[in-house]
Design a protein around this motif. Structure first.
Motif, PDB file in Angstrom:
ATOM      1  N   ILE A   1      15.792  43.162  36.071  1.00  0.00           N
ATOM      2  CA  ILE A   1      17.314  42.353  36.277  1.00  0.00           C
ATOM      3  C   ILE A   1      18.425  43.204  35.621  1.00  0.00           C
ATOM      4  O   ILE A   1      19.354  43.330  36.528  1.00  0.00           O
ATOM      5  CB  ILE A   1      17.128  41.456  35.060  1.00  0.00           C
ATOM      6  N   PHE A   2      17.975  44.222  35.024  1.00  0.00           N
ATOM      7  CA  PHE A   2      19.156  45.018  34.413  1.00  0.00           C
ATOM      8  C   PHE A   2      19.831  46.038  35.602  1.00  0.00           C
ATOM      9  O   PHE A   2      20.990  46.221  35.644  1.00  0.00           O
ATOM     10  CB  PHE A   2      18.902  45.957  33.172  1.00  0.00           C
ATOM     11  N   LEU A   3      18.752  46.816  36.112  1.00  0.00           N
ATOM     12  CA  LEU A   3      18.951  47.799  37.176  1.00  0.00           C
ATOM     13  C   LEU A   3      19.311  47.170  38.524  1.00  0.00           C
ATOM     14  O   LEU A   3      19.955  47.923  39.319  1.00  0.00           O
ATOM     15  CB  LEU A   3      17.831  48.589  37.383  1.00  0.00           C
ATOM     16  N   ALA A   4      18.611  45.879  38.891  1.00  0.00           N
ATOM     17  CA  ALA A   4      18.756  45.537  40.154  1.00  0.00           C
ATOM     18  C   ALA A   4      19.188  43.992  40.357  1.00  0.00           C
ATOM     19  O   ALA A   4      20.295  43.691  41.255  1.00  0.00           O
ATOM     20  CB  ALA A   4      17.517  45.732  40.837  1.00  0.00           C
ATOM     21  N   TRP A   5      18.437  43.063  39.871  1.00  0.00           N
ATOM     22  CA  TRP A   5      18.778  41.712  40.200  1.00  0.00           C
ATOM     23  C   TRP A   5      20.136  41.052  39.777  1.00  0.00           C
ATOM     24  O   TRP A   5      20.702  40.179  40.248  1.00  0.00           O
ATOM     25  CB  TRP A   5      17.603  40.720  39.587  1.00  0.00           C
ATOM     26  N   ALA A   6      20.814  41.723  38.736  1.00  0.00           N
ATOM     27  CA  ALA A   6      21.955  41.595  38.121  1.00  0.00           C
ATOM     28  C   ALA A   6      23.124  41.764  38.784  1.00  0.00           C
ATOM     29  O   ALA A   6      24.415  41.595  38.485  1.00  0.00           O
ATOM     30  CB  ALA A   6      22.003  41.621  36.545  1.00  0.00           C
ATOM     31  N   GLN A   7      23.049  43.065  39.745  1.00  0.00           N
ATOM     32  CA  GLN A   7      23.861  43.706  40.452  1.00  0.00           C
ATOM     33  C   GLN A   7      24.986  42.683  41.150  1.00  0.00           C
ATOM     34  O   GLN A   7      26.035  42.694  41.081  1.00  0.00           O
ATOM     35  CB  GLN A   7      23.497  44.825  41.217  1.00  0.00           C
ATOM     36  N   PRO A   8      24.504  41.936  42.108  1.00  0.00           N
ATOM     37  CA  PRO A   8      25.288  40.898  42.834  1.00  0.00           C
ATOM     38  C   PRO A   8      26.307  40.084  41.843  1.00  0.00           C
ATOM     39  O   PRO A   8      27.461  39.788  42.043  1.00  0.00           O
ATOM     40  CB  PRO A   8      24.322  40.239  43.517  1.00  0.00           C
ATOM     41  N   ALA A   9      25.933  39.510  40.956  1.00  0.00           N
ATOM     42  CA  ALA A   9      26.302  38.621  39.933  1.00  0.00           C
ATOM     43  C   ALA A   9      27.574  39.537  39.100  1.00  0.00           C
ATOM     44  O   ALA A   9      28.628  39.103  38.893  1.00  0.00           O
ATOM     45  CB  ALA A   9      25.527  37.839  39.043  1.00  0.00           C
ATOM     46  N   ARG A  10      27.195  40.697  38.768  1.00  0.00           N
ATOM     47  CA  ARG A  10      28.226  41.612  38.167  1.00  0.00           C
ATOM     48  C   ARG A  10      29.266  41.826  38.998  1.00  0.00           C
ATOM     49  O   ARG A  10      30.561  41.831  38.201  1.00  0.00           O
ATOM     50  CB  ARG A  10      27.532  42.793  37.652  1.00  0.00           C
ATOM     51  N   LEU A  11      29.071  42.191  40.284  1.00  0.00           N
ATOM     52  CA  LEU A  11      30.083  42.609  41.115  1.00  0.00           C
ATOM     53  C   LEU A  11      31.060  41.033  41.272  1.00  0.00           C
ATOM     54  O   LEU A  11      32.413  41.310  41.055  1.00  0.00           O
ATOM     55  CB  LEU A  11      29.698  42.809  42.476  1.00  0.00           C
ATOM     56  N   MET A  12      30.594  40.020  41.373  1.00  0.00           N
ATOM     57  CA  MET A  12      31.179  38.637  41.551  1.00  0.00           C
ATOM     58  C   MET A  12      32.147  38.533  40.390  1.00  0.00           C
ATOM     59  O   MET A  12      33.364  38.100  40.338  1.00  0.00           O
ATOM     60  CB  MET A  12      30.507  37.543  41.968  1.00  0.00           C
ATOM     61  N   MET A  13      31.569  38.644  39.180  1.00  0.00           N
ATOM     62  CA  MET A  13      32.061  38.452  37.975  1.00  0.00           C
ATOM     63  C   MET A  13      33.354  39.537  37.525  1.00  0.00           C
ATOM     64  O   MET A  13      34.379  39.029  37.269  1.00  0.00           O
ATOM     65  CB  MET A  13      31.089  38.438  36.727  1.00  0.00           C
ATOM     66  N   THR A  14      33.101  40.566  37.844  1.00  0.00           N
ATOM     67  CA  THR A  14      34.175  41.715  37.874  1.00  0.00           C
ATOM     68  C   THR A  14      35.247  41.469  38.557  1.00  0.00           C
ATOM     69  O   THR A  14      36.390  41.526  38.071  1.00  0.00           O
ATOM     70  CB  THR A  14      33.526  43.175  38.374  1.00  0.00           C
ATOM     71  N   ILE A  15      35.242  41.118  39.911  1.00  0.00           N
ATOM     72  CA  ILE A  15      36.272  40.741  40.660  1.00  0.00           C
ATOM     73  C   ILE A  15      36.970  39.432  40.388  1.00  0.00           C
ATOM     74  O   ILE A  15      38.158  39.427  40.217  1.00  0.00           O
ATOM     75  CB  ILE A  15      35.956  40.400  42.431  1.00  0.00           C
ATOM     76  N   GLY A  16      36.166  38.433  39.868  1.00  0.00           N
ATOM     77  CA  GLY A  16      36.881  37.262  38.992  1.00  0.00           C
ATOM     78  C   GLY A  16      37.577  37.686  37.868  1.00  0.00           C
ATOM     79  O   GLY A  16      38.499  37.098  37.688  1.00  0.00           O
ATOM     80  N   TYR A  17      37.189  38.331  37.079  1.00  0.00           N
ATOM     81  CA  TYR A  17      37.983  39.055  35.884  1.00  0.00           C
ATOM     82  C   TYR A  17      39.180  39.858  36.180  1.00  0.00           C
ATOM     83  O   TYR A  17      39.965  39.308  35.554  1.00  0.00           O
ATOM     84  CB  TYR A  17      37.069  39.855  34.833  1.00  0.00           C
ATOM     85  N   VAL A  18      39.072  40.546  37.132  1.00  0.00           N
ATOM     86  CA  VAL A  18      40.180  41.247  37.598  1.00  0.00           C
ATOM     87  C   VAL A  18      41.172  40.201  37.874  1.00  0.00           C
ATOM     88  O   VAL A  18      42.510  40.378  37.512  1.00  0.00           O
ATOM     89  CB  VAL A  18      40.118  42.256  38.940  1.00  0.00           C
ATOM     90  N   ALA A  19      40.880  39.280  38.839  1.00  0.00           N
ATOM     91  CA  ALA A  19      41.990  38.328  39.141  1.00  0.00           C
ATOM     92  C   ALA A  19      42.545  37.579  38.059  1.00  0.00           C
ATOM     93  O   ALA A  19      43.754  37.542  37.979  1.00  0.00           O
ATOM     94  CB  ALA A  19      41.104  37.315  40.226  1.00  0.00           C
ATOM     95  N   LEU A  20      41.660  36.968  37.127  1.00  0.00           N
ATOM     96  CA  LEU A  20      42.283  36.105  35.654  1.00  0.00           C
ATOM     97  C   LEU A  20      43.009  37.177  35.167  1.00  0.00           C
ATOM     98  O   LEU A  20      44.126  36.670  34.519  1.00  0.00           O
ATOM     99  CB  LEU A  20      41.070  35.849  34.955  1.00  0.00           C
ATOM    100  N   LEU A  21      42.684  38.452  34.904  1.00  0.00           N
ATOM    101  CA  LEU A  21      43.318  39.339  34.098  1.00  0.00           C
ATOM    102  C   LEU A  21      44.785  39.810  34.541  1.00  0.00           C
ATOM    103  O   LEU A  21      45.813  39.861  33.868  1.00  0.00           O
ATOM    104  CB  LEU A  21      42.695  40.821  33.818  1.00  0.00           C
ATOM    105  N   VAL A  22      44.681  39.842  35.744  1.00  0.00           N
ATOM    106  CA  VAL A  22      46.011  40.201  36.571  1.00  0.00           C
ATOM    107  C   VAL A  22      47.036  38.994  36.256  1.00  0.00           C
ATOM    108  O   VAL A  22      48.089  39.136  36.186  1.00  0.00           O
ATOM    109  CB  VAL A  22      45.945  40.522  37.941  1.00  0.00           C
ATOM    110  N   LEU A  23      46.492  37.790  36.614  1.00  0.00           N
ATOM    111  CA  LEU A  23      47.331  36.712  36.262  1.00  0.00           C
ATOM    112  C   LEU A  23      47.828  36.629  34.740  1.00  0.00           C
ATOM    113  O   LEU A  23      49.217  36.239  34.507  1.00  0.00           O
ATOM    114  CB  LEU A  23      46.689  35.239  36.529  1.00  0.00           C
TER     115      LEU A  23
END
Length: 419
Positions: free
Chosen positions: A296-318
């Protein structure tokens, strides 16, 4: 990580504040690696997961921070790299020479950080991958995004195949219908993780001891930073490319309409969060089996991490745009301008608190109380960075990096108003 002089004021506030949030946020997950054996970073069953409070601390870290702040850091590194390349071109300098000198010295800093302070360094990784990312400096934003997503997907697939195969083999041991060769291979895989408890005990003894044994252990594993480059290249390079694309499109500079940032956050953050919660449940349901958690740490969680990272960037810019004139955003931005110094300074402070040559708290603090150290360190970053930058042009390590990369001592002190 260093401040970008000469950029428009609003752009500086947005990028530096994002970097400030990232350097504070990355400690929220790294704190476990500072305070506990390495395996505890992967699974609470390995160490530090014996109480409901420990499990709550693990869940907070895994769901909200794990990989997301590192992702934000990587995105901002790619954006900063592109800014410096473009600025070098605009001033008539050799952009390649400027870039590769910076990366060479960053690699030196990173390796020294790994060797003398903390095993979890990312600067050496960034320096190596930054050299590759330079090849994409002239790509337009859509092309960068397309290739980044493809490379990220390839990396996730490779990691899933590699460690997923280990998981399948390990499960074959208990399957009476599994071929004998597969069951034998599974026993070999399991044997490789049997000594995990001994490794945890060895780390506890090592990091509760003096400095010289720790240094000797790092010298004996001097190839670890290179191995991290190989393991993380197909995560880090795409994230840097995304950062270059988001800067080129104006997203990171806060130039989009507020509604566009809200749409981006709503598009990516909820599904990423739900998938991460599901993966947290899978680990809990599986008894935090180390091999499962590793997958999970090295593979399965990667897509969710990317999605959340982009979401965080958008919220933080706002958030940054809304409070750009406030004093607290100014302090966060100052912490971001001195992100290099704050990152290394965090390692110095935390190893002094947890390792045996300091206060010796290694392995003695639960996961939930560790967040108090995160809050304290973040407060220190916010307290010292702004007064320092009111008097000096750069953070201490930013100045040293800049001077070494340029081959000349850079002016440090700001001119007083009377001058």
């Amino acid at each position: 990580m260093d401040k970008q002089d000469g950029a428009p004021a609003q752009r500086l506030v947005t990028l530096d504040a994002l970097r400030g949030f990232a350097v504070m946020g990355i400690l929220a997950m790294n704190i476990v690696a500072f305070a506990m054996p390495e395996a505890a970073y992967i699974s609470p069953k390995a160490y530090g997961g014996g109480t409901p409070a420990d499990l709550a601390g693990w869940a907070i870290g895994f769901i909200l921070f794990d990989g997301k702040m590192r992702g934000l850091f990587s995105i901002l590194f790619g954006a900063s790299m592109l800014l410096i390349v473009e600025r070098a071109r605009a001033s008539g300098q050799d952009a390649a020479a400027v870039h590769y000198r910076r990366m060479a010295w960053l690699a030196v800093f990173g390796f020294a950080h790994y060797l003398f302070l903390w095993w979890g360094d990312i600067l050496f990784l960034y320096a190596c991958i930054g050299c590759i990312a330079f090849a994409f400096r002239d790509w337009e934003a859509r092309r960068l995004i397309r290739w980044a997503v493809g490379l990220f997907a390839l990396g996730t697939l490779l990691m899933t195949s590699l460690f997923g195969a280990q998981l399948v083999l390990a499960q074959a041991v208990d399957d009476p219908d599994a071929p004998a060769a597969m069951a034998a291979a599974g026993r070999d895989v399991i044997a490789g993780y049997v000594g995990l408890g001994d490794a945890v005990d060895a780390e506890l003894a090592l990091y509760r001891g003096g400095y010289l044994p720790i240094l000797a252990e790092r010298l004996g594993h001097a190839d670890t930073p290179l191995l991290m480059v190989l393991m993380s290249a197909l995560e880090t390079l795409p994230l840097m490319m995304i950062g270059m694309a988001l800067l080129r499109s104006g997203f990171l500079a806060g130039r989009w309409e507020s509604a566009a940032y809200r749409r981006t956050a709503l598009r990516w953050l909820p599904p990423g969060l739900l998938l991460t919660i599901l993966l947290a449940w899978v680990q809990w349901r599986g008894g935090f089996d180390y091999l499962l958690s590793l997958n999970i740490f090295l593979a399965w969680a990667q897509p969710a991490r990317l999605m959340m990272t982009i979401g965080y960037v958008a919220l933080l810019v706002l958030l940054i745009r809304r409070h750009a004139a406030s004093g607290w955003i100014a302090r966060v931005a100052a912490a971001g301008q001195a992100a290099f110094s704050n990152y290394i300074g965090t390692s110095l402070v935390m190893t002094s608190l947890f390792y045996g040559y300091g206060l010796g708290l290694f392995g003695a603090v639960g996961r939930l109380p560790l967040y108090l150290f995160v809050i304290g360190a973040s407060a220190l970053m916010l307290l010292w960075s702004k007064p320092w930058l009111a008097r000096f042009r750069y953070g201490p390590l930013e100045w040293l990096w800049r001077s070494l990369a340029r081959g000349a001592v850079q002016p440090m002190r700001r001119a007083s108003p009377a001058q």
